[in-house]
Design an enzyme around this catalytic site. Structure first.
Site, PDB file in Angstrom:
ATOM      1  N   GLY A   9      -2.149   4.277   4.148  1.00 23.00           N
ATOM      2  CA  GLY A   9      -3.194   4.383   3.119  1.00 23.00           C
ATOM      3  C   GLY A   9      -2.586   4.400   1.717  1.00 23.00           C
ATOM      4  N   PRO A  11      -3.676   5.258  -1.300  1.00 19.88           N
ATOM      5  CG  PRO A  11      -5.965   5.626  -1.591  1.00 19.88           C
ATOM      6  CD  PRO A  11      -4.999   4.876  -0.735  1.00 19.88           C
ATOM      7  CB  SER A  12      -1.928   8.686   1.863  1.00 14.14           C
ATOM      8  OG  SER A  12      -3.217   9.052   2.275  1.00 14.14           O
ATOM      9  CG  LEU A  13       1.384   4.999   1.739  1.00 11.71           C
ATOM     10  CD1 LEU A  13       1.399   3.504   2.041  1.00 11.71           C
ATOM     11  CD2 LEU A  13       2.441   5.711   2.574  1.00 11.71           C
ATOM     12  CD  GLN A  16       3.668   9.920   2.473  1.00  9.35           C
ATOM     13  OE1 GLN A  16       4.811   9.609   2.758  1.00  9.35           O
ATOM     14  NE2 GLN A  16       2.667   9.679   3.278  1.00  9.35           N
TER      15      GLN A  16
END
Ligand SMILES: N[C@@H](CCC(=O)N[C@@H](CS)C(=O)NCC(=O)O)C(=O)O
Length: 229
Positions: A9, A11-13, A16
């Protein structure tokens, strides 16, 4: 600190990447999108939008990746460079984040991601909107003549724009018509290989699913799911 994240995803990456850039130790909780773990009541308690990512930092619990990036940089970036305090520099970072959320990733996600993970087709309109998003981003980069998305330093604006652009590379979308986007994207890869690798892991997964469209037995509240391969 905990980050609920989905491995492919954007937005998640992006979150991170910032955590890595800030060298923050945190617990990465992988949310299995294929099993619709983000649709459970338990996850909804954390994030009523039922979207990934979600950050927990002590008593702060929230979704929306831009807000997460802004909070993490404000709270933990002692250099002050990733999210500058100077109002005009900060305004450009905020602009790029809004541009990505409202237009760039939105259009790319509808065109690239939705037809992979849900039962949608890529359409000429979707392609037009994706090209329009690229035209505009190319213009911003050309106009500012900047190495990064918001000036000549890496900022939190680069992360979501890089992870959005990565989706296009994942489906072998040719970017040659947008030379300033290519220059910016390749520069990020070259200058920040450890941060790029976070996006590249997601890109490999998206490429795999592009060629092997996932099926699901879970009914989604909004999107049509693919029941057969
Ligand atoms: N505006 C949100 C969007 C997050 C988002 O769309 N995440 C996707 C995964 S990449 C999601 O959770 N989608 C929910 C779904 O399709 O059910 C953010 O930036 O955090």
């Amino acid at each position: 600190m905990k980050l609920y994240s989905v491995s492919d995803g954007p937005p998640s990456l992006a979150c991170q990447q910032l955590l890595k850039a800030l060298d923050i130790e945190y617990e990465l909780i992988n949310v299995d999108f294929g099993k619709s773990e983000h649709l459970t009541n338990e996850y909804e308690e954390l994030n009523p939008q039922k979207e990934i990512p979600t950050l927990i930092d002590d008593d702060l619990i929230m979704g929306e990746s831009n807000a997460i990036l802004q909070y993490l940089a404000d709270q933990y970036d002692s250099s002050g460079k990733l999210y500058p305090k100077e109002p005009k520099l900060r305004a450009i970072v905020n602009h790029r984040l809004c541009f990505n959320l409202a237009l760039y990733y939105r259009n790319i996600s509808e065109y690239v991601m939705a037809p992979i993970y849900y039962d949608y087709q890529r359409t000429p309109l979707g392609l037009k909107k994706t090209k329009m998003a690229l035209d505009i981003f190319n213009t911003y980069l050309q106009r500012e003549n900047s190495t990064y998305a918001a000036g000549n330093n890496l900022t939190i604006a680069d992360f979501p724009l890089v992870t959005a652009t990565m989706c296009l590379e994942a489906i072998d979308f040719q970017l040659d018509s947008w030379p300033y986007v290519v220059k910016w994207y390749e520069n990020f890869k070259q200058k920040h290989p450890d941060l790029w690798e976070i996006a590249a892991d997601g890109m490999r997964e998206i490429s795999y699913f592009e060629k092997n469209p996932p099926v699901s037995s879970v009914d989604h509240p909004i999107h049509p799911v693919r029941k057969n391969a």
